[in-house]
Design a protein around this motif. Structure first.
Motif, short mmCIF file in Angstrom:
data_model
loop_
_atom_site.label_atom_id
_atom_site.label_comp_id
_atom_site.label_asym_id
_atom_site.label_seq_id
_atom_site.Cartn_x
_atom_site.Cartn_y
_atom_site.Cartn_z
N LEU A 266 -9.91 -4.38 25.34
CA LEU A 266 -8.96 -5.34 25.91
C LEU A 266 -7.83 -4.63 26.64
O LEU A 266 -7.33 -3.60 26.18
CB LEU A 266 -8.39 -6.24 24.81
N VAL A 267 -7.41 -5.22 27.75
CA VAL A 267 -6.35 -4.63 28.58
C VAL A 267 -5.17 -5.60 28.63
O VAL A 267 -5.35 -6.77 29.00
CB VAL A 267 -6.87 -4.35 30.01
N PRO A 268 -3.96 -5.15 28.28
CA PRO A 268 -2.79 -6.04 28.37
C PRO A 268 -2.62 -6.58 29.79
O PRO A 268 -2.74 -5.83 30.77
CB PRO A 268 -1.62 -5.14 27.96
N VAL A 269 -2.33 -7.86 29.87
CA VAL A 269 -2.21 -8.54 31.16
C VAL A 269 -0.79 -8.47 31.70
O VAL A 269 -0.57 -8.45 32.91
CB VAL A 269 -2.68 -10.01 31.02
N LEU A 270 0.19 -8.43 30.81
CA LEU A 270 1.60 -8.57 31.21
C LEU A 270 2.36 -7.27 31.06
O LEU A 270 2.22 -6.56 30.06
CB LEU A 270 2.25 -9.66 30.35
N GLU A 271 3.19 -6.96 32.07
CA GLU A 271 4.20 -5.91 31.97
C GLU A 271 5.54 -6.49 32.42
O GLU A 271 5.60 -7.20 33.43
CB GLU A 271 3.83 -4.68 32.80
N TRP A 272 6.58 -6.18 31.68
CA TRP A 272 7.92 -6.73 31.92
C TRP A 272 8.85 -5.59 32.31
O TRP A 272 8.92 -4.58 31.60
CB TRP A 272 8.38 -7.43 30.65
N LYS A 273 9.53 -5.76 33.44
CA LYS A 273 10.31 -4.65 33.99
C LYS A 273 11.69 -5.11 34.48
O LYS A 273 11.92 -6.29 34.73
CB LYS A 273 9.55 -4.01 35.16
N THR A 274 12.59 -4.14 34.61
CA THR A 274 13.89 -4.37 35.23
C THR A 274 14.29 -3.06 35.93
O THR A 274 13.46 -2.16 36.07
CB THR A 274 14.94 -4.80 34.19
N ARG A 275 15.53 -2.97 36.38
CA ARG A 275 16.01 -1.75 37.02
C ARG A 275 17.38 -1.37 36.49
O ARG A 275 18.13 -2.21 35.97
CB ARG A 275 16.07 -1.92 38.55
N VAL A 276 17.68 -0.09 36.65
CA VAL A 276 19.02 0.39 36.33
C VAL A 276 20.00 -0.14 37.37
O VAL A 276 19.77 -0.03 38.57
CB VAL A 276 19.06 1.93 36.30
N VAL A 277 21.09 -0.75 36.89
CA VAL A 277 22.12 -1.28 37.78
C VAL A 277 23.15 -0.22 38.10
O VAL A 277 23.54 -0.02 39.26
CB VAL A 277 22.81 -2.51 37.12
N SER A 278 23.61 0.48 37.08
CA SER A 278 24.61 1.54 37.28
C SER A 278 24.53 2.51 36.12
O SER A 278 23.96 2.20 35.07
CB SER A 278 26.02 0.96 37.38
N VAL A 279 25.12 3.70 36.32
CA VAL A 279 25.13 4.75 35.30
C VAL A 279 26.57 5.20 35.11
O VAL A 279 27.32 5.35 36.08
CB VAL A 279 24.25 5.94 35.71
N ARG A 280 26.98 5.40 33.85
CA ARG A 280 28.36 5.85 33.59
C ARG A 280 28.38 6.86 32.46
O ARG A 280 27.49 6.91 31.61
CB ARG A 280 29.26 4.68 33.23
N GLU A 281 29.44 7.70 32.47
CA GLU A 281 29.70 8.65 31.40
C GLU A 281 30.74 8.04 30.47
O GLU A 281 31.72 7.41 30.93
CB GLU A 281 30.24 9.97 31.98
N ILE A 282 30.56 8.21 29.16
CA ILE A 282 31.57 7.78 28.21
C ILE A 282 31.92 8.93 27.28
O ILE A 282 31.12 9.85 27.05
CB ILE A 282 31.12 6.55 27.38
N ALA A 283 33.11 8.86 26.73
CA ALA A 283 33.59 9.92 25.84
C ALA A 283 33.27 9.58 24.39
O ALA A 283 32.99 8.42 24.04
CB ALA A 283 35.09 10.11 26.01
N ALA A 284 33.31 10.60 23.54
CA ALA A 284 33.16 10.36 22.10
C ALA A 284 34.22 9.37 21.65
O ALA A 284 35.37 9.43 22.06
CB ALA A 284 33.28 11.67 21.34
N GLY A 285 33.82 8.43 20.81
CA GLY A 285 34.75 7.42 20.31
C GLY A 285 34.73 6.13 21.10
O GLY A 285 35.29 5.12 20.65
N ALA A 286 34.07 6.11 22.27
CA ALA A 286 34.02 4.88 23.08
C ALA A 286 33.10 3.87 22.42
O ALA A 286 32.06 4.21 21.84
CB ALA A 286 33.52 5.20 24.48
N GLU A 287 33.50 2.60 22.48
CA GLU A 287 32.69 1.52 21.93
C GLU A 287 31.83 0.91 23.04
O GLU A 287 32.24 0.87 24.20
CB GLU A 287 33.57 0.44 21.30
#
Length: 398
Positions: A266-287
């Motif tokens: 059997l072969v799966p019929v469905l694949e669900w996808k999206t895209r990266v909107v943006s990328v950011r750096e965060i520091a230690a302690g960020a929520e």
């Protein structure tokens, strides 16, 4: 110019669905009628894409929940038989006749209403499928009430019982005790049906789990043959490429040949996808996210995604599941929001806005299945599929 849409979509491989149907049809045997289940918008895959694909694969019967779905299936597949499994609601009887649908019945009021509509349209011999409740206590006529229903059906040949059916509610239990008890009740019901002078052609017993669990011959062959009926099996989850799991699962060397074969074919019929909107750096302690349920313990790189719980990404997956980015697993961090989610891409080089992200499906050597989603969210694959939101576009990929 067409409006560019938000990048969250589902790809439906209709050729895989056709091949899955052919495989299951051959597995069931040529003497068995196979009902392709396309209810609930084809388990969230899109009825308009999947019903025609099933017919191209050889399906003569389509199973839907409601008259509304039946009308949509009829529009997509003019020549298929369409079974309305969930029955008919008051006032829908003329639509059943108009669209050439076959309803499941079990209550006297359904029979009365359908007969009245058929008489009004000058129709005779309108085919119905009679459902028997053999222990699930959900839908179907109970054995103690069967005589009065049979008397009503046999009183006037406006309606014709084409099939007797029941729902095996524990066919994914490996020991089969519950199923055996249900079949005993079903045999008593078939005997009563024949005793009332009715001669149905089909005995509809069992779904995917019965077919793949190694009990198909007994369920679909023996009982039907004893009463001169053709067996029918309802093909659901496996049509979309997933073999059901059993409780408990079969030990090595004990797995039925049908199940072993299906898990490889059997072969799966469905694949669900999206895209990266943006990328950011965060520091230690960020929520991260609502209520700060994730706190960075070191500098991190995060990718924002265009998918949220309104699209069907279960809110319970935050901080406990991963998606695929550039062929690697990227953990969801923080709570899944209504329209957005965030993944940790600290250890995945070169992630940039626009990168494709796989929510369900394969990327590189990695794969995320509906079973993976279900286990993490505490649910079942059927709910994962049907929970994918209507705003997520279904795109055919042959």
């Amino acid at each position: 110019m067409p409006l560019k849409t938000r990048p969250c979509w589902v790809e439906i491989r209709t050729r895989a669905l056709e091949d899955n149907y052919r495989f299951l049809r051959n597995l069931a045997g040529l003497s068995v009628e196979c009902l392709a289940i396309v209810k609930a918008d084809a388990y969230g895959h899109g009825l308009g894409l999947c019903a025609p694909a099933a017919v191209r694969g050889g399906a003569r019967w389509l199973g839907v929940t409601s008259v509304e779905e039946g009308a949509a299936a009829r529009a997509a597949c003019p020549d298929a038989r369409v079974l309305v499994i969930g029955g008919v609601f008051p006032g829908q009887e003329p639509a059943v006749l108009e669209h050439g649908l076959t309803p499941v019945v079990w209550d006297l009021w359904q029979i009365d209403a359908l007969e009245a509509a058929a008489r009004g349209a000058g129709a005779r011999g309108v085919k119905v499928h009679l459902e028997i409740d053999t222990g699930m206590s959900r839908q179907g006529v109970a054995l103690e009430h069967l005589p009065e229903v049979l008397a009503r059906l046999g009183a006037e040949p406006v309606l014709r019982v084409e099939a007797v059916m029941t729902h095996l509610y524990a066919s994914d239990e490996a020991n089969g005790d519950t199923t055996g008890e249900q079949l005993q009740r079903l045999e008593a019901a078939v005997k009563a049906v024949r005793g009332a002078g009715l001669e149905p052609d089909l005995l509809s017993v069992g779904a995917t789990a019965a077919l793949l669990g190694g009990t198909a011959e007994a369920l679909l062959g023996g009982l039907a043959a004893r009463w001169g009926m053709r067996p029918m099996v309802r093909i659901g989850l496996a049509l979309y490429g997933l073999a059901p799991e059993f409780d408990p699962d079969f030990a090595a060397g004990e797995m039925p040949a049908e199940l072993q074969s299906a898990r490889g074919a059997l072969v799966p019929v469905l694949e669900w996808k999206t895209r990266v909107v943006s990328v950011r750096e965060i520091a230690a302690g960020a929520e991260v996210g609502y209520n700060g349920t994730f706190v960075a313990t070191e500098p991190m790189r995060l990718a924002l995604l265009a998918v949220g719980y309104a699209d069907g990404l279960d809110r319970k997956l935050g901080n406990r599941f991963s998606l695929l980015v550039r062929g690697q697993r990227a953990p969801l961090v923080g709570r899944v929001s209504m329209d957005q989610a965030v993944v940790d891409v600290t250890d995945i080089p070169d992630v940039v806005p626009g990168d494709e992200v796989v929510i369900l499906g394969a990327q590189g050597a990695e794969r995320i299945t509906a079973f993976n989603h279900a286990e993490a969210a505490g649910t079942i694959p059927w709910e994962v599929f049907t929970g994918i939101g209507v705003r997520v576009g279904r795109v055919e990929v042959r």
